[in-house]
Design an enzyme around this catalytic site. Structure first.
Site, PDB file in Angstrom:
ATOM      1  N   LYS A  44      48.749  28.545  35.483  1.00  0.00           N
ATOM      2  CA  LYS A  44      49.072  27.150  35.750  1.00  0.00           C
ATOM      3  C   LYS A  44      49.781  27.015  37.105  1.00  0.00           C
ATOM      4  O   LYS A  44      49.558  26.079  37.861  1.00  0.00           O
ATOM      5  CB  LYS A  44      49.978  26.646  34.621  1.00  0.00           C
ATOM      6  CG  LYS A  44      49.949  25.175  34.395  1.00  0.00           C
ATOM      7  CD  LYS A  44      50.772  24.799  33.180  1.00  0.00           C
ATOM      8  CE  LYS A  44      50.026  25.048  31.864  1.00  0.00           C
ATOM      9  NZ  LYS A  44      50.885  24.817  30.675  1.00  0.00           N
ATOM     10  N   ASP A  93      24.266  47.759  50.093  1.00  0.00           N
ATOM     11  CA  ASP A  93      24.732  46.457  50.502  1.00  0.00           C
ATOM     12  C   ASP A  93      25.185  45.731  49.224  1.00  0.00           C
ATOM     13  O   ASP A  93      24.545  45.853  48.181  1.00  0.00           O
ATOM     14  CB  ASP A  93      23.594  45.697  51.195  1.00  0.00           C
ATOM     15  CG  ASP A  93      24.138  44.668  52.175  1.00  0.00           C
ATOM     16  OD1 ASP A  93      25.260  44.186  51.971  1.00  0.00           O
ATOM     17  OD2 ASP A  93      23.441  44.362  53.148  1.00  0.00           O
TER      18      ASP A  93
END
Lengths: 425, 425
Positions: free
Chosen positions: A101, A178
């Site tokens: 939060k 990659d």
């Protein structure tokens, strides 16, 4: 409050900007709000029961703006200790507690984290770490060298194998996929691993050198273990993993899984969504440093301060420190002696060419992986020569020789690299 | 390039700040660099093969700073189309492709995403959605009402059950766990579910009303399915999930899993690490809107524009639009007609009291969950009265009555709430 006397708190440090907030009050609000919810209203007997769940304000350091600075630059570093009995011993629980939060509550950035000894003890950390990776390769006396495929999408197996072979012939220690190569009909993971590991064996005959190939572990979250098994069964001896796309816990579970006995390389993909803002997100040293090591990454890639995708040098150094420190108190405030986690290999990436090796070694020391893409493939004499140029640069540095002098000494590949890209010392 | 004529591209829109960059060149660099790697150097025959893998620049809109504005405010909105054959049909693959490395490349924020029809077709979306949640509750004619536990950590089962009962007696439709309640010895998930569902049944005798209890699904990633099964076996009829701590794919897999036939509520914990900066991260409408709906969240919490944890109103409206739109082209540029995904319930949260209901309904319409914590538990007459005050506020609004007048008309709980917190219309 002196949390050093307790072993039962995880401690988060926030940098919090506000023009006029009472930062001490804000800190107290965090300490209560993210733990027991309310405190002053509780009856005395209840307080006694709840005290072990209550968060504590460790430190509030207010930085008033200097003369001439804007009021919006007023900030405080706030350190809050969270009792570890409040959350389970996994990274999602910790992060949701300390920055769930709260991440949405104004201009606030999570800039440091340390762990209780009990929380820390639930994490075996890197299975291999620097020592283990070096043992697998049989190389203990120099920085390692890694290269990256030039382009992978739309390439078939023979093309990928040839790219792999050329890189391997240059004497690199590691080759990584990659990170944007996913399961695809041209180069599915098990066939890719087979083809590349054959190329590695072929190169080894020429170079006498072992090599780790980090194949990209991708796909559905709940299938990652099975996908890793498939890759390992096909011969993969390392894994690349886009940690931030799956969460730190997926890495933590992969790294401790009994079937996954290969080093794991953490890719920083998406990290730029978290660390660059001074006002929001999570500091690079936490995101790509402490949490990666805690979750068990054996090697960690991050943007180097040298190339086009840059990170300020001090942030790079903070990541390095987090990955390498052997000081236990860096991970658990109350601990002392040796850090319980193996070291993770720092892999500063992007924009690396052989002329940067002296600077990399100066910044990172010997415990570093020199990692190049364009600096290998773009070498005027080809990718294998590119690898050799890097190995020569590393050898020259370790011999204490100026790079230009060492190149002139019959190291044609290094010379060609210097001619192409220069030297930065 | 006209991607509307293709159905095979996922399209990302970035806002990119740079004082002097050639944004068209930058866009072209992204389109090539994040797909085929290189283009202009390729032989013609190879280009023909690779064309289907090549990213395309759809649009570059440069915004030069206005007179008096700082040069650092110069930006461009860049839209790139990525061929969907380049990545597997999961959210990690998409995000790593479009915002993996790129997230670290200067001041750049991902502000929109749309999907190819093929990519989209791999996602069933919310299993229940607004309609399904309403069907489960048997309520189709008004906004729903949810409440949140006041404090949970350190509480035992009887205390939690009592808190639950008081909330349920007030006539709320949903009750959610606190997102920081993890597995713990006092209230382990299966016992918590049993106790709370008993309280729900008890309340139902008084109110005649069904109720969904969203229990917090936590713990190790690869154990989430098993943990969800355990909760459901114990009687859970909804789940709360901290999506961003686990990645969107975990949500996508949970929501489509055959054993998990209960609505899933997405919590925004950690979202503030992504959305608030104008220069970095991922826009709230993508993060808490499109991606949550795509991944199958039946209800999505996000910071309301009304409370202390705030989000600007226009961002709230963009999230709402992403969760509710039935226009297919919002999700797949080339599509038309009805969006294939069920709608997700918007749940604007934080700082909500009964006097805000008119404004919430004005901003969100009827397809909204009014969600309160302090506005229920802090009611002067207790939590059950707090729930009733909200229900009265909703009824008054639907009847077209001014809230103050409706309260005076014998609705004591609403009157007490207005006396405590006022009205904002």
């Amino acid at each position: 409050m002196n949390v050093e006397t307790h072993g039962a708190y995880c401690v988060a440090t926030y940098r919090c900007y506000d023009e006029k907030a009472d930062f001490h009050k804000k800190a107290a609000g965090i300490a209560v709000g993210l733990t027991v919810g309310s405190w002053t209203d509780l009856p005395q007997a209840r307080k006694a029961e709840m005290e072990k769940h209550l968060g504590r304000v460790v430190r509030v350091e207010v930085h008033e703006p200097a003369a001439g600075e804007s009021a919006s630059e007023r900030y405080a570093d706030i350190q809050i200790a969270y009792p570890d009995i409040n959350f389970s011993r996994d990274i999602p629980a910790l992060l949701v507690t300390v920055f769930g939060k709260l991440s949405m509550d104004g201009r606030i950035k999570l800039i440091d984290l340390s762990f209780s000894e009990a929380f820390l003890s639930a994490f075996p950390g890197p299975r291999y770490g620097i020592q283990g990776v070096r043992d697998l390769l049989g190389i203990h006396d120099r920085p390692l060298l890694m290269s990256i495929f030039k382009s992978v999408i739309g390439h078939d197996l023979p093309a990928l194998r040839e790219q792999f072979l050329q890189q391997a012939l240059g004497g690199v220690d590691l080759i990584k996929d990659d990170e944007i190569l996913f399961e695809n009909p041209l180069t599915p993971i098990e066939r890719r691993v087979e083809a590349c590991m054959q190329a590695a064996a072929e190169a080894q005959k020429a170079t006498g050198q072992k090599l780790l190939y980090a194949v990209n572990l991708t796909g559905p979250t709940f299938g990652l273990i099975e996908q890793a098994r498939k890759a390992i069964d096909a011969g993969a001896n390392a894994l690349l993993f886009n940690v931030l796309a799956y969460g730190f816990d997926a890495l933590a579970e992969l790294s401790r899984h009994p079937d996954i006995r290969v080093p794991i390389m953490a890719h920083p993909a998406m990290a730029g969504a978290f660390y660059p803002s001074p006002y929001h997100g999570i500091a690079a040293s936490v995101l790509l440093g402490k949490l990666m090591r805690l979750a068990g990454a054996d090697l960690v890639l991050f943007p180097s301060p040298y190339g086009s995708v840059v990170m300020p040098r001090e942030e790079n150094m903070a990541i390095k420190e987090a990955l390498l420190t052997t000081d236990a108190s860096a991970y658990a405030l109350s601990a002392n002696g040796q850090a319980p986690l193996a070291q993770s290999f720092p892999v500063p990436s992007a924009g690396i060419h052989p002329g940067l090796v002296p600077l990399i070694l100066k910044d990172f020391g010997d415990q570093v992986v020199v990692n190049a893409g364009g600096g290998v493939h773009g070498h005027p004499m080809g990718a294998a020569a590119g690898g050799r140029a890097f190995r020569q640069a590393i050898a020259g540095c370790l011999a204490g020789r100026p790079l230009r002098e060492y190149a002139a000494d019959g190291h044609a590949e290094l010379q060609a690299a210097i001619d192409a890209w220069g030297i930065k010392e």
